[in-house]
Design an enzyme around this catalytic site. Structure first.
Site, PDB file in Angstrom:
ATOM      1  N   CYS A  37     -50.668 -23.337 -29.835  1.00 40.44           N
ATOM      2  CA  CYS A  37     -51.770 -22.389 -29.910  1.00 40.44           C
ATOM      3  C   CYS A  37     -51.748 -21.780 -31.311  1.00 40.44           C
ATOM      4  O   CYS A  37     -50.730 -21.228 -31.741  1.00 40.44           O
ATOM      5  CB  CYS A  37     -51.611 -21.296 -28.848  1.00 40.44           C
ATOM      6  SG  CYS A  37     -52.785 -19.923 -29.047  1.00 40.44           S
ATOM      7  N   ASP A  68     -14.979 -23.464 -16.383  1.00 40.12           N
ATOM      8  CA  ASP A  68     -16.357 -23.042 -16.623  1.00 40.12           C
ATOM      9  C   ASP A  68     -16.457 -21.548 -16.347  1.00 40.12           C
ATOM     10  O   ASP A  68     -16.955 -21.108 -15.311  1.00 40.12           O
ATOM     11  CB  ASP A  68     -17.301 -23.832 -15.714  1.00 40.12           C
ATOM     12  CG  ASP A  68     -18.764 -23.648 -16.113  1.00 40.12           C
ATOM     13  OD1 ASP A  68     -19.009 -23.043 -17.171  1.00 40.12           O
ATOM     14  OD2 ASP A  68     -19.642 -24.096 -15.371  1.00 40.12           O
ATOM     15  N   GLU A  92      -5.753 -30.713 -19.964  1.00 39.95           N
ATOM     16  CA  GLU A  92      -5.941 -29.475 -19.224  1.00 39.95           C
ATOM     17  C   GLU A  92      -7.338 -29.444 -18.619  1.00 39.95           C
ATOM     18  O   GLU A  92      -8.242 -30.140 -19.085  1.00 39.95           O
ATOM     19  CB  GLU A  92      -5.759 -28.267 -20.147  1.00 39.95           C
ATOM     20  CG  GLU A  92      -4.384 -28.182 -20.778  1.00 39.95           C
ATOM     21  CD  GLU A  92      -4.263 -27.064 -21.792  1.00 39.95           C
ATOM     22  OE1 GLU A  92      -3.179 -26.471 -21.879  1.00 39.95           O
ATOM     23  OE2 GLU A  92      -5.244 -26.793 -22.511  1.00 39.95           O
ATOM     24  N   ASP A  96       0.825  -1.214   0.000  1.00 38.02           N
ATOM     25  CA  ASP A  96       0.000   0.000   0.000  1.00 38.02           C
ATOM     26  C   ASP A  96       0.857   1.261   0.000  1.00 38.02           C
ATOM     27  O   ASP A  96       0.496   2.273  -0.618  1.00 38.02           O
ATOM     28  CB  ASP A  96      -0.926  -0.006   1.213  1.00 38.02           C
ATOM     29  CG  ASP A  96      -2.025  -1.056   1.106  1.00 38.02           C
ATOM     30  OD1 ASP A  96      -2.270  -1.529  -0.020  1.00 38.02           O
ATOM     31  OD2 ASP A  96      -2.611  -1.408   2.143  1.00 38.02           O
ATOM     32  N   CYS A 115     -55.204 -22.672 -24.639  1.00 47.49           N
ATOM     33  CA  CYS A 115     -54.013 -21.850 -24.413  1.00 47.49           C
ATOM     34  C   CYS A 115     -54.103 -21.154 -23.057  1.00 47.49           C
ATOM     35  O   CYS A 115     -55.124 -20.499 -22.765  1.00 47.49           O
ATOM     36  CB  CYS A 115     -53.878 -20.810 -25.519  1.00 47.49           C
ATOM     37  SG  CYS A 115     -52.505 -19.650 -25.261  1.00 47.49           S
ATOM     38  N   CYS A 171     -52.602 -13.850 -29.631  1.00 44.15           N
ATOM     39  CA  CYS A 171     -52.047 -14.443 -28.414  1.00 44.15           C
ATOM     40  C   CYS A 171     -50.832 -13.622 -27.985  1.00 44.15           C
ATOM     41  O   CYS A 171     -49.786 -13.647 -28.653  1.00 44.15           O
ATOM     42  CB  CYS A 171     -51.666 -15.897 -28.663  1.00 44.15           C
ATOM     43  SG  CYS A 171     -51.073 -16.759 -27.196  1.00 44.15           S
ATOM     44  N   LYS A 190     -16.457 -34.069 -21.396  1.00 46.67           N
ATOM     45  CA  LYS A 190     -17.432 -33.473 -20.493  1.00 46.67           C
ATOM     46  C   LYS A 190     -17.758 -34.452 -19.363  1.00 46.67           C
ATOM     47  O   LYS A 190     -18.099 -35.605 -19.609  1.00 46.67           O
ATOM     48  CB  LYS A 190     -18.716 -33.137 -21.246  1.00 46.67           C
ATOM     49  CG  LYS A 190     -18.497 -32.302 -22.486  1.00 46.67           C
ATOM     50  CD  LYS A 190     -18.083 -30.906 -22.164  1.00 46.67           C
ATOM     51  CE  LYS A 190     -19.278 -30.079 -21.743  1.00 46.67           C
ATOM     52  NZ  LYS A 190     -18.907 -28.656 -21.565  1.00 46.67           N
ATOM     53  N   CYS A 201     -54.441 -17.072 -24.083  1.00 47.18           N
ATOM     54  CA  CYS A 201     -55.573 -16.483 -24.802  1.00 47.18           C
ATOM     55  C   CYS A 201     -56.832 -17.336 -24.787  1.00 47.18           C
ATOM     56  O   CYS A 201     -57.891 -16.884 -25.229  1.00 47.18           O
ATOM     57  CB  CYS A 201     -55.171 -16.192 -26.249  1.00 47.18           C
ATOM     58  SG  CYS A 201     -54.889 -17.682 -27.246  1.00 47.18           S
ATOM     59  N   LYS A 245     -10.994 -28.049 -18.075  1.00 46.90           N
ATOM     60  CA  LYS A 245     -11.960 -27.294 -18.879  1.00 46.90           C
ATOM     61  C   LYS A 245     -12.683 -26.333 -17.934  1.00 46.90           C
ATOM     62  O   LYS A 245     -13.630 -26.700 -17.251  1.00 46.90           O
ATOM     63  CB  LYS A 245     -12.960 -28.213 -19.570  1.00 46.90           C
ATOM     64  CG  LYS A 245     -13.852 -27.478 -20.539  1.00 46.90           C
ATOM     65  CD  LYS A 245     -14.776 -28.414 -21.276  1.00 46.90           C
ATOM     66  CE  LYS A 245     -15.603 -27.640 -22.293  1.00 46.90           C
ATOM     67  NZ  LYS A 245     -16.412 -26.574 -21.675  1.00 46.90           N
ATOM     68  N   TYR A 265      -4.133 -20.510 -21.754  1.00 41.80           N
ATOM     69  CA  TYR A 265      -3.755 -21.832 -22.231  1.00 41.80           C
ATOM     70  C   TYR A 265      -3.433 -21.894 -23.723  1.00 41.80           C
ATOM     71  O   TYR A 265      -3.092 -22.954 -24.240  1.00 41.80           O
ATOM     72  CB  TYR A 265      -4.877 -22.835 -21.939  1.00 41.80           C
ATOM     73  CG  TYR A 265      -6.260 -22.323 -22.308  1.00 41.80           C
ATOM     74  CD1 TYR A 265      -6.695 -22.257 -23.629  1.00 41.80           C
ATOM     75  CD2 TYR A 265      -7.131 -21.881 -21.319  1.00 41.80           C
ATOM     76  CE1 TYR A 265      -7.942 -21.788 -23.963  1.00 41.80           C
ATOM     77  CE2 TYR A 265      -8.391 -21.403 -21.639  1.00 41.80           C
ATOM     78  CZ  TYR A 265      -8.789 -21.361 -22.952  1.00 41.80           C
ATOM     79  OH  TYR A 265     -10.032 -20.865 -23.284  1.00 41.80           O
ATOM     80  N   SER A 295     -14.551 -23.734 -31.350  1.00 40.93           N
ATOM     81  CA  SER A 295     -15.201 -24.559 -30.337  1.00 40.93           C
ATOM     82  C   SER A 295     -14.490 -25.906 -30.314  1.00 40.93           C
ATOM     83  O   SER A 295     -13.668 -26.206 -31.188  1.00 40.93           O
ATOM     84  CB  SER A 295     -16.678 -24.762 -30.680  1.00 40.93           C
ATOM     85  OG  SER A 295     -17.347 -23.527 -30.722  1.00 40.93           O
TER      86      SER A 295
END
Length: 674
Positions: free
Chosen positions: A425, A125, A121, A36, A409, A431, A315, A412, A123, A227, A80
């Site tokens: 519907c 989240d 490695e 500090d 529905c 609606c 996964k 409506c 994964k 990574y 991805s």
């Protein structure tokens, strides 16, 4: 001034060194009190001199509130990962890798690829980050977005103290990828004093990084692991280990839970260890990532349309829990589909507080023995970021109250129609949830991208100003808007400006905004690229449409029916009269085609997976040679190119006696690339 600058540079270097030890290496080398003192001295010098250097740690507290997020095009695409859910999927990926390597080595005996070795490695989240450094300076930071274009979040990223503002590597431009997150211990500490506690670490991090006020980001005390080097100007790596060492040498935080292996048996054992340890980590993970370590092998194996062939995400099994099913409501979507939504007693699951669960349809309720389950214990499961689902009752007894399936529905009151497994519907013009849903979709980010427009805005405009159709948005008047609750002059003008700006969206986004049944973003882009005109698309026949990639018979019928609907015709007419002018994609450059090539004038169908290139890439090369690439095999088809795992199209081609190309070397030779 020069003395002050020198002093500031010295302090910045010393403070950044302590930050690196504390936030990246988790090895503090100075007390908080002494730190500090250094920091306060730097702040005083900056105030006295009126100068703040770009890499000053005082810039990490967050600056002014931003007006919005600017789009950023990544220098290198962020891919991805293909997913493996079990050992069998992992084995399939490994077998494919071995086949590709063996095929290459058999054709290139003088320069063979090495036997595959692997890195595993965690994964994480969190939220994917892409940072750009030019000549050692952090110059840009962005979210993943669609992998090609993300959102600039540089101001927010600068508040993360484990991310270096300057690095030793100064030989050009690099992009590094990592994961931004909020550690669980930090979340717990934050919630002890927060006026509004945060529900889970992932949403806390994503919300902080996409907050227009960087000071909010700073308050969350986020962290990040890195990574990958996605783009590098002036440096190459031979192995993944070399790349990770480069990241460490340049002061990036790299997970110490990274392991290297020579066999898939070792990889599988490591994934089991990670799964057993996952709850011990101070951050959320949802699996492990397996990659080949040799960079040349990665280059040779390349990519499919979506994924690198040299990596796979394993996964973990989704976490399950038991809780009480409290109620089931029936929600009306923009297409009129009626979907049951379950409300359960709040329970913690995979780091998230769960209260709502999905139930696909009435048949799902029957199959899972939930017909008499209100008030009973049920099993629920959360997988990745998907809304948790109810798996079934804990007991077999019919000991709960009945879930009543509606016949009219819930909004409506119109009689419902059963189509396959779902209820619909049909009152699409009267609606309210359908109308509000369509308007909200029209204005959404991937569609017309009308800034600051929400479902709440759509509902208010519908209920108070009678907005029932997207075309009605362009008839809104300033005098009407300022009369609405929560609508002042500033908000009214902002909405009108955003609507005006949306009039020149690209054609693909406009088509997606219309909500053509059975047509998502991929299909609407195909339509825009092919027709490059709204008028031409509206005139298209089913026979024409079905020849396009990703357009089958059902989709083609949906498109034709949609544009011939009098309600849609009227809506489009009013939008065009209001000045909506969808911008067509640029015409491809005229290229002189060699008519002697074997594909000129031929009708070609692609099926299966090509190891040397993606199908989209191959289709573009064929079209550049004068071929017509279609999606279905018929008597008019001249050639079928069949890659790995080709299915019914290959069988049909053989039955019809159509020429089939299965050897990729033959294909490359015909394309002039062998």
């Amino acid at each position: 001034m020069s003395e002050a600058l020198a002093a500031m540079k010295s302090l910045i270097e010393e403070i950044n060194h302590h930050n690196y030890n504390y936030y990246t290496l988790d090895n503090p080398t100075i007390s908080d009190k002494d730190y500090d003192v250094l920091y306060d001295r730097l702040v005083a010098l900056e105030r006295e001199s009126g100068t703040i250097l770009p890499d000053s740690p005082t810039q990490r507290v967050g600056g002014e509130v931003l007006k919005g997020f600017e789009p950023h095009r990544h220098l290198s695409r962020l891919w991805s990962l293909d997913k493996a859910q079990n050992a069998e999927d992992l084995g399939t990926w490994h077998a494919r890798v071995l086949k590709l390597i063996n095929d290459y080595n058999s054709k290139n005996p003088d320069t063979p690829l090495p036997d595959p070795a692997f890195v595993v490695e965690l994964k994480f989240d969190g939220l994917t980050l892409n940072l750009t450094y030019t000549d050692g300076k952090l110059t840009q930071a962005a979210t993943r977005g669609n992998g090609v274009v993300g959102e600039s979040i540089l101001a927010q990223i600068k508040t993360i103290k484990s991310i270096p503002l300057e690095i030793p590597f100064r030989q050009g431009t690099i992009e590094v990828q990592g994961e931004g997150m909020m550690f669980l211990s930090v979340l717990e500490a934050y919630n002890k004093t927060a006026a509004e506690p945060l529900k889970n670490a992932r949403n806390a991090a994503a919300g902080a990084l996409r907050n227009l006020n960087p000071k909010v980001t700073a308050e969350r005390k986020l962290n990040a692991f890195f990574y990958n080097v996605g783009y590098a100007d002036g440096i190459r790596f031979e192995t993944h280990a070399d790349m990770l060492q480069f990241l460490r040498d340049n002061r990036f935080k790299v997970s110490d839970r990274t392991r290297f292996f020579q066999s898939m048996e070792e990889v599988a054992a490591e994934l089991e260890r990670i799964a057993a340890e996952r709850l011990d980590y101070d951050y959320l993970i949802d699996g492990g990532v397996v990659k080949l370590t040799d960079m040349r092998t990665r280059e040779v194996l390349g990519y499919t349309d979506k994924f690198p062939r040299w990596a796979v995400a394993f996964k973990f099994e989704a976490e399950e829990a038991t809780t009480v099913l409290q109620s089931v409501s029936w929600e009306v979507g923009r297409t009129g589909k009626i979907t049951p939504l379950a409300r359960v007693e709040a329970v913690e699951l995979a780091g998230v507080t769960v209260q709502n669960c999905t139930l696909n349809n009435a048949g799902d309720i029957e199959r899972k023995n939930l017909k008499h389950a209100l008030g009973s214990l049920v099993y629920i499961r959360r997988s990745n970021d998907v809304i948790p689902e109810i798996l079934g009752k804990v007991t077999e007894e019919q000991d709960g109250e009945e879930i009543v399936v509606p016949v009219v529905c819930p909004s409506c009151g119109s009689e419902l129609e059963q189509r396959g497994a779902h209820l619909f519907c049909l009152n699409r013009l009267g609606c309210s949830p359908q109308l509000i849903g369509r308007i909200t979709h029209f204005a959404s980010r991937d569609a017309m991208d009308i800034e600051a427009f929400s479902e709440m805005t759509a509902a208010q405009l519908h209920q108070e100003l009678g907005v029932k159709d997207p075309a009605d948005l362009y008839a809104l008047q300033f005098d009407d808007l300022i009369k609405l609750e929560r609508f002042g002059e500033k908000k009214a003008r902002k909405l009108l400006d955003a609507l005006d700006k949306s009039k020149s969206r690209d054609l693909a986004s406009f088509l997606y905004a219309l909500g053509i049944p059975n047509s998502g973003k991929t299909t609407t882009k195909v339509l825009a690229d092919h027709y490059r005109s709204l008028d031409k698309l509206r005139e298209a026949t089913t026979e024409e449409l079905i020849t396009l990639p990703d357009v089958g018979g059902i989709v083609a019928d949906s498109i034709c029916t949609f544009f011939r609907d009098p309600v849609i015709e009227d809506s489009l007419k009013r939008m065009l009269e209001a000045g909506v002018t969808p911008v067509p994609p640029e015409a491809p450059e005229a290229v002189e085609v060699n008519t002697d090539n074997p594909f000129f004038g031929k009708t070609v169908v692609l099926t299966g997976t090509l190891s040397s290139m993606g199908r989209d890439e191959c289709a573009k090369k064929l079209e550049a040679l004068g071929a017509k690439v279609t999606g279905s095999v018929s008597k008019k088809t001249d050639i079928v190119i069949a890659g790995e795992s080709a299915g019914s199209k290959l069988s049909k081609a053989r039955d019809l006696g159509i020429r089939v190309i299965e050897d990729e070397q033959e294909l490359l030779a015909m394309l002039g690339e062998a």
